[in-house]
Design a protein around this motif. Sequence first.
Motif, PDB file in Angstrom:
ATOM      1  N   PRO A  38       4.272  -8.126  -1.234  1.00 38.01           N
ATOM      2  CA  PRO A  38       2.856  -7.806  -0.998  1.00 38.01           C
ATOM      3  C   PRO A  38       2.207  -8.754   0.017  1.00 38.01           C
ATOM      4  N   GLY A  39       2.788  -9.930   0.195  1.00 37.52           N
ATOM      5  CA  GLY A  39       2.264 -10.845   1.207  1.00 37.52           C
ATOM      6  C   GLY A  39       2.821 -10.568   2.595  1.00 37.52           C
ATOM      7  N   VAL A  40       3.651  -9.512   2.711  1.00 29.31           N
ATOM      8  CA  VAL A  40       4.299  -9.190   3.981  1.00 29.31           C
ATOM      9  C   VAL A  40       3.843  -7.830   4.513  1.00 29.31           C
ATOM     10  N   THR A  41       3.819  -6.833   3.631  1.00 29.14           N
ATOM     11  CA  THR A  41       3.486  -5.472   4.077  1.00 29.14           C
ATOM     12  C   THR A  41       2.863  -4.653   2.948  1.00 29.14           C
ATOM     13  N   ASP A  42       1.927  -3.763   3.321  1.00 28.79           N
ATOM     14  CA  ASP A  42       1.358  -2.843   2.330  1.00 28.79           C
ATOM     15  C   ASP A  42       2.413  -1.878   1.801  1.00 28.79           C
ATOM     16  N   ASN A  43       3.484  -1.718   2.560  1.00 28.00           N
ATOM     17  CA  ASN A  43       4.537  -0.784   2.141  1.00 28.00           C
ATOM     18  C   ASN A  43       5.376  -1.296   0.972  1.00 28.00           C
ATOM     19  N   TRP A  44       5.054  -2.497   0.465  1.00 23.08           N
ATOM     20  CA  TRP A  44       5.781  -2.983  -0.720  1.00 23.08           C
ATOM     21  C   TRP A  44       5.665  -1.970  -1.846  1.00 23.08           C
ATOM     22  N   ILE A  45       4.524  -1.287  -1.878  1.00 28.78           N
ATOM     23  CA  ILE A  45       4.286  -0.310  -2.956  1.00 28.78           C
ATOM     24  C   ILE A  45       5.352   0.782  -2.945  1.00 28.78           C
ATOM     25  N   ASN A  46       5.836   1.122  -1.760  1.00 21.62           N
ATOM     26  CA  ASN A  46       6.861   2.176  -1.672  1.00 21.62           C
ATOM     27  C   ASN A  46       8.148   1.767  -2.374  1.00 21.62           C
ATOM     28  N   LEU A  47       8.452   0.467  -2.358  1.00 22.25           N
ATOM     29  CA  LEU A  47       9.673  -0.008  -3.016  1.00 22.25           C
ATOM     30  C   LEU A  47       9.596   0.257  -4.515  1.00 22.25           C
ATOM     31  N   SER A  48       8.477  -0.124  -5.134  1.00 26.76           N
ATOM     32  CA  SER A  48       8.390   0.086  -6.582  1.00 26.76           C
ATOM     33  C   SER A  48       8.150   1.565  -6.894  1.00 26.76           C
ATOM     34  N   ALA A  49       7.429   2.269  -6.000  1.00 26.71           N
ATOM     35  CA  ALA A  49       7.205   3.707  -6.230  1.00 26.71           C
ATOM     36  C   ALA A  49       8.530   4.471  -6.217  1.00 26.71           C
ATOM     37  N   HIS A  50       9.487   3.996  -5.442  1.00 28.39           N
ATOM     38  CA  HIS A  50      10.807   4.627  -5.381  1.00 28.39           C
ATOM     39  C   HIS A  50      11.464   4.620  -6.765  1.00 28.39           C
ATOM     40  N   THR A  51      11.429   3.456  -7.455  1.00 31.11           N
ATOM     41  CA  THR A  51      12.013   3.367  -8.799  1.00 31.11           C
ATOM     42  C   THR A  51      11.184   4.184  -9.793  1.00 31.11           C
TER      43      THR A  51
ATOM     44  N   ASP B 281     -11.692  -9.800  -5.861  1.00 25.67           N
ATOM     45  CA  ASP B 281     -10.315  -9.303  -5.791  1.00 25.67           C
ATOM     46  C   ASP B 281      -9.433 -10.367  -5.131  1.00 25.67           C
ATOM     47  N   ILE B 282      -9.183 -11.425  -5.887  1.00 25.46           N
ATOM     48  CA  ILE B 282      -8.451 -12.575  -5.344  1.00 25.46           C
ATOM     49  C   ILE B 282      -7.059 -12.155  -4.874  1.00 25.46           C
ATOM     50  N   TYR B 283      -6.434 -11.250  -5.622  1.00 28.06           N
ATOM     51  CA  TYR B 283      -5.075 -10.806  -5.272  1.00 28.06           C
ATOM     52  C   TYR B 283      -5.023 -10.261  -3.840  1.00 28.06           C
ATOM     53  N   SER B 284      -5.922  -9.319  -3.533  1.00 27.93           N
ATOM     54  CA  SER B 284      -5.886  -8.699  -2.198  1.00 27.93           C
ATOM     55  C   SER B 284      -6.227  -9.697  -1.095  1.00 27.93           C
ATOM     56  N   LEU B 285      -7.210 -10.551  -1.379  1.00 32.22           N
ATOM     57  CA  LEU B 285      -7.576 -11.561  -0.382  1.00 32.22           C
ATOM     58  C   LEU B 285      -6.397 -12.486  -0.103  1.00 32.22           C
ATOM     59  N   MET B 286      -5.699 -12.839  -1.188  1.00 34.92           N
ATOM     60  CA  MET B 286      -4.568 -13.749  -1.056  1.00 34.92           C
ATOM     61  C   MET B 286      -3.446 -13.116  -0.246  1.00 34.92           C
ATOM     62  N   MET B 287      -3.155 -11.846  -0.538  1.00 33.19           N
ATOM     63  CA  MET B 287      -2.060 -11.177   0.174  1.00 33.19           C
ATOM     64  C   MET B 287      -2.402 -11.015   1.661  1.00 33.19           C
ATOM     65  N   ALA B 288      -3.690 -10.758   1.949  1.00 29.48           N
ATOM     66  CA  ALA B 288      -4.104 -10.637   3.354  1.00 29.48           C
ATOM     67  C   ALA B 288      -3.934 -11.981   4.056  1.00 29.48           C
ATOM     68  N   ARG B 289      -4.300 -13.055   3.374  1.00 34.93           N
ATOM     69  CA  ARG B 289      -4.203 -14.385   3.960  1.00 34.93           C
ATOM     70  C   ARG B 289      -2.742 -14.780   4.214  1.00 34.93           C
ATOM     71  N   ARG B 290      -1.875 -14.341   3.309  1.00 40.22           N
ATOM     72  CA  ARG B 290      -0.457 -14.682   3.462  1.00 40.22           C
ATOM     73  C   ARG B 290       0.121 -14.135   4.771  1.00 40.22           C
ATOM     74  N   ARG B 291      -0.401 -12.989   5.183  1.00 36.60           N
ATOM     75  CA  ARG B 291       0.157 -12.380   6.399  1.00 36.60           C
ATOM     76  C   ARG B 291      -0.219 -13.154   7.657  1.00 36.60           C
ATOM     77  N   LEU B 292      -1.164 -14.082   7.513  1.00 41.42           N
ATOM     78  CA  LEU B 292      -1.580 -14.885   8.671  1.00 41.42           C
ATOM     79  C   LEU B 292      -0.885 -16.236   8.708  1.00 41.42           C
ATOM     80  N   GLU B 293      -0.203 -16.570   7.640  1.00 42.45           N
ATOM     81  CA  GLU B 293       0.384 -17.910   7.554  1.00 42.45           C
ATOM     82  C   GLU B 293       1.909 -17.860   7.497  1.00 42.45           C
ATOM     83  N   ASP B 294       2.534 -18.927   7.964  1.00 42.44           N
ATOM     84  CA  ASP B 294       4.002 -19.006   7.931  1.00 42.44           C
ATOM     85  C   ASP B 294       4.505 -19.019   6.498  1.00 42.44           C
TER      86      ASP B 294
END
Lengths: 284, 134
Positions: free
Chosen positions: A56-69, B60-73
């Motif tokens: 989820p910290g890489v791509t919104d498409n992570w959901i597709n991985l779990s949706a597949h299962t 929505d801390i989860y979504s904010l966190m995931m968005a922030r992760r995409r900007l950081e190494d």
Amino acid sequence: MFFLRGEKLKIIVFPGCMVLARFHEYEMASTMILKQLGYEIIELPEFCCCGASLMPGVTDNWINLSAHTLALAEKYGAEIVTLCGSCTGNFRRTNHYLSRDPEVRDRTRSALDKLDLSYEGDVKVRHIIEVLIDRQEDIRKRVRRHLKFKVAVTCPCQILRPKEISGTITHQDLQIMLESLGVQTVVYPQQYECCGATALLFDEQFGIDKGMSKLESARTHGADVFCTSCGNCLYQMDRYQNKMYQNNPGCKIPVFSLPQLIGLLFGYSKESLHLEYPEVLNFG
Amino acid sequence: MVKNSKNECDQCPQICLEACMVARSGKPSVLAGLTADAPTGAWHCVNCWKCIEVCPRDIDIYSLMMARRRLEDMPELVEKSVDNISRTGCSIIVRGLNQIREMYGLKPVRLIEEQKKKILLENESPPSGKTEKV
């Protein structure tokens, strides 16, 4: 729990990457106990990571991985029983987003379409702790052995939080169930703290310190055995003990998963449960 | 999981920082960056979600966190796990896994086909996709 006209309830046991790769004894004990409780276990034709806490910290498409299962489970008419807190959280989060966000739903539908799959969003997802708590009356009828050792229990964080996607149990329910089955449990200050396993990915020493602090909290409050049922938590609390106690190996504490503990209560041999702790498992 | 539609932190006594084991230790935490203009460690999170539990603003801390992760190494081990998932469909690679499973009486597993995983991970949003917000 009702079985209609004797029909077995179908489940898919989803181990998650960590249990699949490293905790075969936990996966095996889980299938043994679930089969004994009458479930029909459906094998997944192919395994795909739920996305873990990482995708989820890489791509919104992570959901597709779990949706597949989830789509495969729906196709086979099966519930999903997870062995890892992180997987439980991800599958439930996927169900949550798919049921509320049309944009996410369209994107996932488009991906599943290409694999000739579809998902309506109705697959129930439970962690094995939740299943065993639900079935505690049936478990009680099968108890054949009294355990002499004291157990410190813990629940994976992600089956309890966030509340919008969590199940119905509380942290105390597992301890209450085990006590009612005759297992002696201990109360320890860090019982509700996270084990810190994910920290091993970004700061190993910090992770080790957190895990050891929790184990020490359990041990110094009388625990002979630590019981956890999550791949990440097992990795931290079991496999990392060699590093935690490298200067003090006598302080190491056996770690069992809940299905292994229930297996002992049912009277299974320690060999069949792949438990290797002669001191605490001396049943006399 | 947006509850507070504006997602605005009003700098309450910052009980999320008290709830977070990473922040409490004095290490850079993602929460520090969400609650104030502080340096962040977007991947420095143990996923216990105690922060979400205690937030009085329902952010929505989860979504904010995931968005922030995409900007950081990514930390090195995270990068390796992500790479494993992207290549094989499993975050951990074990040689001879099915032989080991057999020793435990477990059925063999087959990891998802590469092409299928590629479709799942790289699928573009359909052009006709609705954009209605929840």
